[in-house]
Design a protein around this motif. Sequence first.
Motif, PDB file in Angstrom:
ATOM      1  N   GLN A 291       0.213   8.764   3.312  1.00 51.50           N
ATOM      2  CA  GLN A 291       1.239   8.648   4.344  1.00 51.50           C
ATOM      3  C   GLN A 291       2.540   8.224   3.690  1.00 51.50           C
ATOM      4  O   GLN A 291       2.565   7.279   2.895  1.00 51.50           O
ATOM      5  CB  GLN A 291       0.802   7.631   5.400  1.00 51.50           C
ATOM      6  CG  GLN A 291       1.768   7.481   6.562  1.00 51.50           C
ATOM      7  CD  GLN A 291       1.277   6.468   7.572  1.00 51.50           C
ATOM      8  OE1 GLN A 291       0.182   5.909   7.422  1.00 51.50           O
ATOM      9  NE2 GLN A 291       2.078   6.231   8.607  1.00 51.50           N
ATOM     10  N   LYS A 293       6.993   7.549   3.952  1.00 48.47           N
ATOM     11  CA  LYS A 293       8.140   7.229   4.810  1.00 48.47           C
ATOM     12  C   LYS A 293       9.360   7.053   3.920  1.00 48.47           C
ATOM     13  O   LYS A 293       9.314   6.370   2.901  1.00 48.47           O
ATOM     14  CB  LYS A 293       7.872   5.964   5.616  1.00 48.47           C
ATOM     15  CG  LYS A 293       9.018   5.576   6.528  1.00 48.47           C
ATOM     16  CD  LYS A 293       8.689   4.348   7.355  1.00 48.47           C
ATOM     17  CE  LYS A 293       7.676   4.688   8.426  1.00 48.47           C
ATOM     18  NZ  LYS A 293       7.500   3.540   9.373  1.00 48.47           N
ATOM     19  N   TRP A 312       2.705  -1.949   6.627  1.00 51.14           N
ATOM     20  CA  TRP A 312       1.689  -1.150   5.922  1.00 51.14           C
ATOM     21  C   TRP A 312       0.761  -1.995   5.043  1.00 51.14           C
ATOM     22  O   TRP A 312       0.047  -1.446   4.220  1.00 51.14           O
ATOM     23  CB  TRP A 312       2.386  -0.090   5.076  1.00 51.14           C
ATOM     24  CG  TRP A 312       2.872   1.045   5.930  1.00 51.14           C
ATOM     25  CD1 TRP A 312       2.986   1.063   7.287  1.00 51.14           C
ATOM     26  CD2 TRP A 312       3.318   2.312   5.469  1.00 51.14           C
ATOM     27  NE1 TRP A 312       3.490   2.258   7.718  1.00 51.14           N
ATOM     28  CE2 TRP A 312       3.698   3.059   6.617  1.00 51.14           C
ATOM     29  CE3 TRP A 312       3.471   2.906   4.236  1.00 51.14           C
ATOM     30  CZ2 TRP A 312       4.184   4.351   6.553  1.00 51.14           C
ATOM     31  CZ3 TRP A 312       3.953   4.202   4.159  1.00 51.14           C
ATOM     32  CH2 TRP A 312       4.299   4.920   5.301  1.00 51.14           C
ATOM     33  N   ASP A 331      10.239   9.006   9.105  1.00 50.98           N
ATOM     34  CA  ASP A 331       8.953   9.502   8.627  1.00 50.98           C
ATOM     35  C   ASP A 331       9.183  10.827   7.940  1.00 50.98           C
ATOM     36  O   ASP A 331       9.923  11.689   8.423  1.00 50.98           O
ATOM     37  CB  ASP A 331       7.976   9.698   9.799  1.00 50.98           C
ATOM     38  CG  ASP A 331       7.405   8.362  10.247  1.00 50.98           C
ATOM     39  OD1 ASP A 331       7.432   7.428   9.416  1.00 50.98           O
ATOM     40  OD2 ASP A 331       6.966   8.255  11.402  1.00 50.98           O
ATOM     41  N   ASP A 333       7.061  13.175   7.605  1.00 55.12           N
ATOM     42  CA  ASP A 333       6.480  14.276   8.384  1.00 55.12           C
ATOM     43  C   ASP A 333       7.473  14.775   9.429  1.00 55.12           C
ATOM     44  O   ASP A 333       7.618  15.986   9.635  1.00 55.12           O
ATOM     45  CB  ASP A 333       5.195  13.801   9.067  1.00 55.12           C
ATOM     46  CG  ASP A 333       4.126  13.399   8.047  1.00 55.12           C
ATOM     47  OD1 ASP A 333       4.194  13.924   6.907  1.00 55.12           O
ATOM     48  OD2 ASP A 333       3.238  12.568   8.393  1.00 55.12           O
TER      49      ASP A 333
END
Length: 345
Positions: A291, A293, A312, A331, A333
């Motif tokens: 993941q 960021k 996190w 983010d 994504d």
Amino acid sequence: ENVSCLPAAARCVGAAMAAEKTMKKETKKTAQAGDAEAEKTEEVEVEPAKKKRRVAETEAEADVQVAADAAEDTGKRRKRAKAAHAVAEDALAADDVEGERKRPGKKEKSAADAETPAATGDLEERRRDAQRQIQQLVVRLRKEGKSEDDIWRAKQELKATLGEFRQPNNRKERRSKAWWEKLSESKAVEQDTRADKLQRKHDLVVIPVMWRGRHDKLDVVKAAEDIKACVAQQGVDVWVDARRHYTPGQKFAHWEHRGVLLRVEVGPDDLQEGVCRVCLAKEPGDYKSVQRKRVRLPPAGARALLLTLKEWGLSQIEVKRRPGDEDEEEDEDDEDEEEEEDEDD
């Protein structure tokens, strides 16, 4: 006339008497000088004889002293020899008494020693017989024209049939056992060292994504150091992995397998944009599960970076979220989706 001649005669007599006195004095002086010379001559002749006599007397006295010292030393040596002889006799007597006490044990030991050579001789005879059989086998197979591989296999089969002929607990076996023990200990130490190295030792790793030959690698490393300084102020154990003999992907896998799943990446493109990437791996070695960021670089994005790291996993960071902090975070994504929509348009 006779009266007038008296003073002249008196004068002549006085002169004669004076001359006689003078002659007597000179004669006496001459005699004294002769006596002095004679005495000197006698002294010169007598002095060497006196010296020789004195030297002889001194040497005789020295010889007498040496003889006396030697006699005294001889007496002392005799006394010491007698004392040592007495001590030796006492020790021998004590050994005899001790030997009488331990005599049964010595008999048992000698019997055991007598059995050992017999067993050793039997083992040696069997070994020679087995060696003779192996030699006869090799000669026979070579006459039959067998290959070296066939001869080696036949020898191994015969050795397995005959068994081993080593003496129990011999020197070679002891050395081999000691060597294997040492090897096992070294392997255990090596495994412990490797386990210690693979243990997690840092809370966060900052990895500058760079390659050799780039002109801006020093700037990337400086940005990574700034990130470390910002996070370390919150009591976090941070490490900058700037090793040059590993690629960025190898560094990612290395730290993930060591248990450090949270990292911060910064590369040349990120440096130009003024951002860094906070990455959290869910499974070590699986890059698809990571993941990511994007956060602004410190000092402008220090608060957003600390908030992201706290959410996190780094709970020791004492920073609380406030309204408006979400605007500084993106983010990756979501950014990728926006880029795909722009391309579709």
